[in-house]
Every structure is written in structure tokens, then in C-alpha cells.
Scaffold this motif. Sequence first.
Motif, short mmCIF file in Angstrom:
data_model
loop_
_atom_site.label_atom_id
_atom_site.label_comp_id
_atom_site.label_asym_id
_atom_site.label_seq_id
_atom_site.Cartn_x
_atom_site.Cartn_y
_atom_site.Cartn_z
N GLU A 1 45.58 54.69 -0.75
CA GLU A 1 46.29 53.46 -0.39
C GLU A 1 45.27 52.36 -0.09
N ILE A 2 45.41 51.25 -0.79
CA ILE A 2 44.45 50.15 -0.67
C ILE A 2 45.20 48.84 -0.42
N LYS A 3 44.70 48.07 0.54
CA LYS A 3 45.12 46.69 0.69
C LYS A 3 44.08 45.83 -0.01
N PHE A 4 44.53 44.86 -0.79
CA PHE A 4 43.56 44.07 -1.55
C PHE A 4 44.01 42.62 -1.68
N ARG B 1 45.19 32.69 -4.38
CA ARG B 1 44.98 34.07 -3.97
C ARG B 1 46.31 34.80 -3.84
N GLN B 2 46.23 36.10 -4.00
CA GLN B 2 47.39 36.97 -3.86
C GLN B 2 46.97 38.20 -3.06
N LEU B 3 47.82 38.60 -2.09
CA LEU B 3 47.58 39.78 -1.28
C LEU B 3 48.59 40.85 -1.60
N ASN B 4 48.17 42.12 -1.52
CA ASN B 4 49.11 43.21 -1.76
C ASN B 4 48.54 44.49 -1.15
N CYS B 5 49.41 45.47 -0.96
CA CYS B 5 49.01 46.79 -0.50
C CYS B 5 49.74 47.81 -1.37
N GLN B 6 49.00 48.76 -1.91
CA GLN B 6 49.60 49.66 -2.89
C GLN B 6 48.89 51.00 -2.90
N CYS C 1 47.65 47.35 -10.63
CA CYS C 1 48.60 46.35 -10.13
C CYS C 1 48.38 45.06 -10.90
N LEU C 2 49.46 44.50 -11.41
CA LEU C 2 49.40 43.32 -12.26
C LEU C 2 50.09 42.14 -11.60
N PHE C 3 49.40 40.99 -11.54
CA PHE C 3 50.01 39.72 -11.13
C PHE C 3 50.26 38.92 -12.40
N ARG C 4 51.51 38.90 -12.85
CA ARG C 4 51.84 38.31 -14.15
C ARG C 4 51.70 36.79 -14.17
N GLN C 5 51.89 36.15 -13.05
CA GLN C 5 51.78 34.69 -12.99
C GLN C 5 50.78 34.31 -11.89
N PHE C 6 49.56 34.78 -12.07
CA PHE C 6 48.56 34.55 -11.04
C PHE C 6 48.18 33.08 -10.95
N ALA C 7 48.05 32.41 -12.10
CA ALA C 7 47.64 31.00 -12.09
C ALA C 7 48.23 30.28 -13.29
N ASN C 8 48.41 28.98 -13.14
CA ASN C 8 48.89 28.14 -14.24
C ASN C 8 47.69 27.67 -15.06
N GLU C 9 47.70 27.97 -16.35
CA GLU C 9 46.55 27.64 -17.20
C GLU C 9 46.28 26.14 -17.24
N SER C 10 47.34 25.35 -17.29
CA SER C 10 47.15 23.90 -17.35
C SER C 10 46.43 23.39 -16.12
N CYS D 1 37.56 39.82 -5.54
CA CYS D 1 38.45 40.91 -5.14
C CYS D 1 37.95 41.45 -3.80
N ARG D 2 38.81 41.42 -2.77
CA ARG D 2 38.48 42.03 -1.49
C ARG D 2 39.41 43.21 -1.27
N MET D 3 38.86 44.32 -0.76
CA MET D 3 39.62 45.55 -0.64
C MET D 3 39.43 46.15 0.75
N TRP D 4 40.53 46.70 1.29
CA TRP D 4 40.51 47.40 2.57
C TRP D 4 41.13 48.79 2.40
#
Length: 513
Positions: free
Chosen positions: A86-89, A103-108, A116-125, A145-148
Motif C-alpha cells: 500500500e502506497i500513498k503517492f 498535482r494529484q494525490l492518491n493512496c492505493q 494507477c492512471l490519471f486520465r486527465q492529469f493536465a490540459n495540453e493547451s 513523484c513523491r511516495m509514502w
Amino acid sequence: MSLRADSVFQKAAMADSKRRVKSIGHFTYIWTIENMRIPCILNSPTFTVQAMDKTKWRLSLDCDITEPMELKIFRESEDDGPDSIEIKFELSFLGVNGLPLIRQLNCQQFCKGGGCLFRQFANESSVFIQRRAEFLPRDALTVRCRMWRAGTEISKPDLCFARTLLRPDRHSFVWTIRGFSTLQRGQKRQLLLNPTSRGGIQLILNFFIKEENGEEYVCIGIEDSTEIDHSWYNIQICILGVEGNVVYSKNAFVNIESHINFFTKRKLMNEEASLIPNDVLCLRCEIQGEAKTVWSRIETCRHINSMGLATIAKEMDEVDVFEPQMTSIVSSSFTEAMKSLLEEGTLTDVSLRAGSKLFPAHKCILSARSSVFKAMFSRDMMEKTSQFVEITDVNEDTLRELLSYIYTDSVGELEWRGAADLYRAADKYELLDLKRRCSTFLKSEISVSSICTVLVVADMHHDQGLREKAQDFVMRQDAEFFASDTWRNFKKENSYLAMEIMEQIVCNIKSHQ
């Protein structure tokens, strides 16, 4: 202040320091992508997190043309860690100051081979256009990437740096279409474009007329030899007038084996006198393909002593710690030993030749410092077994300086012409730090006598920062400069580059009116 109050402040400071240190990731991975372009699909170098049971990870960045940017974190399918962890990142894009812009935070729970995929992490424009200066300083995108490890205390946090260098296959040329009015539907005019870099793809550019909905269109299409249907190219087509000025311009993404309708034939024929003199249509074409990875590697890793984290900065609702700046301290004795190794020619196994001068060297040292030399000496190429390597387009003095940098990581006193030659050589042999040093020197030494050389170097090597600095210098010049022989000769030898610069100056003037 009383002793009791002082004690209270000390306790509060200690508690705040403890809270801040807990916000540090057990592991921080910083991945810099140089010459960032779209479209591209990139994987970072694999990294191992010692504090998390030696699990192995990688990041993946997917930049499509019409979709938002996707950012993924994967655990490799084979590592020494447990079957599940189990990682928080936190994943983020960093700005030039090292702070997250997105930035996006998650624990999985991660199983081997999971992600783990962030499908809309950033707007290209936003990244590539509106806020490009923030996200892409010097065309480099930095991903962090930061991980705990969930439920564990931090002891010695790890920090790892990685870097990926991209090189886009870019073509810039003028294409004259003769007998334009006689070109019939179904006929093609073709132009063969050889690759601009090692490992590039040979392209065929097609120009033809096609009818759609009762209207004839001027179309541009691309073919290549890879038979990869998902290859995309960014094409900019400019129609030039009788004086070489840009009259119409359009930009589009074109897939292999597809085409784009750029202009109607009727529109161009209506302006025949100014656009098609002598039945010749003149096009300025800019084509950029998908960026290819030149190299991708881990640069350095280290343990951080948490007691030495002195610089702390607040961002939003949590605290980020700026790690002490990394420095590469090479002992003077080691530098002197490497210098002697070069100068004395001890145990050399290859000689580099520039002009009539031979420079004895060591294949292992050249390969360790330059990916170009590494490829040269490790693949089935003539240089692999030869004791002599001809270094073309580099003079004796430049090669001497290049080797001195490779062996000692230092650069002697530069003059602007020598710096320009060394810049070209550094780019050719992919010595990026040396290239940056030379670019910085050229920026500081721009003058009326050197400006034309700097402009050509910046354009040829796609150095946007150097080109912008040179253009700013040109914009500050008076009419006497533009009437000088220096500028007149530059226009004759580099007509389209000069035209682009003048267009930029005109646009800047209009934008400030």
C-alpha cells in the motif's frame, strides 16, 4: 522575553519542524524531459525504492493530440518486494521554482505489474501554449513523484533524479510547385525528405488537388516507410507572395497515409498575380514528427539526512521541503589524473583526427561521457574496430576543448567564435551540460558583429532560448544596423530566417500599438 515563554516557543518550533519533516516523501523521484514535444508516449527510467522493500517503479506520460495528458505510475511485474504493497503517492508537474503547478494525490494497493492512471492529469493547451513558459522552461518538462509507505515513519528519505532527452525529426524548407494551374485531380507532386537525425524516418510529402463537395482543394499528405498508422506529424504550410512574404498560413496535424485540405484552388487562382507568378506556387513548409528518445537514464540517487533539511517552503495546505542542492564535487587530484591521462596518452586505444591533428583518447571514457561515442564504439560500425576516427565539421582547437571537457568536466576561457564552434560540437556529441554553458556564454556576448552567427547557430540547433535572446537584440537595433553590409549579407545567405525574424518584429510592434 521570559524563560517560560521562550520554552513555549521552542516547543512549538520543534513540533512544527516535526510536522514539516513528516510531510517529506519517503521517496522523491524527479524526472526531467528535455525537448518536450507532442504527440509522444514516454516511459521514465525504472527506479528502485529501497525503503519500500526494494520495489521497482516507473512513470508513463501519454500526450495525444486531442486528448488531455495522461500520467501513470506503474509497479514493475518483477521486483524483490511483496506481492502487494500500500502506497500513498503524489504526482505533479513542477515549475521553474521547483513548486508544483499541477498535482494529484492518491493512496492505493499495488500488486506486481499494477498501476494507477490519471486520465486527465493536465490540459495540453495550457501546458504547451497558454502557460508554456511556466511548464516548459527551456522546453523541459519536469515531473515529480513523491511516495509514502502507508503506516510507517520516515527515517532516511531517498531522492532520485532521472532525465530523458528527446529529439524531434524536424524539416524546414521551401517547396515550389511549378505549373500549378495545370495540375489535375489525381496527379501528385512528391518531395522526398531525408531524416534530419540518426535513426530518423525518410518521408514522402504529397501535393495534390482533390474535390470535395464541389470544391477543389489544395491538399498535403505524408507517407513514410515505417508502416505505423499512428505516426502523427505537425505541418505548417505558408503561402509566400511575390516578395517572399507570408500571405496565408495554416497549421494541422496529419496522420501517416492521410491528408489535410489546406486551401481552395479557386481562392489561390483569384490572387494569381500575387501568389502564383509565372504559374509557380511557393510554399514554406515546417514539418515536425514525433519526438524520439535519444537517451533516458537515472542521473543520481542519494539518501538525505533529515536533520539537514533547513529550507522549508509552504505551498497551499501542506509543506514541501526543498532538498539541499546537489553538487558534484570532483577532487582536484582526480581531475589532474584525468588531465594527465589525456595529455600523456597513457593506454589509449583510439585516435580522433581533426584536420591533420591526431588526438589519442580512450574509448571507455568517451563512451561514458557521450551517448554518441558510446553508440559509435559499441555497435557494428566502422569505428568499433578502427583505431582512427575522423571527426568531421570540427577544427583542431574545438576538438581539443571538447576532449578537455570530456576528461576534466571543465571549460577553458572562451571567445565567442570558439564558443559557437564548441556549441555545435557539444550538440553533435550530445554533451548537454557543455551545450548549456556555451549557450549561456553566447547569450552574454551578443553584439552587432556576432549576432548573425548566433542567429544561425540558434536556428540550426533549435535552441529557442538562444534564438529569443538574439531576436531581442535585433529588435533593439536602429535603421543603421538594418542598412549595414552585415545584415544585408545575412539576408542573402539566410533569407527565410531573416524573414521570420522581421515578421516577429512586426508582430511585436503591432501588439504594443
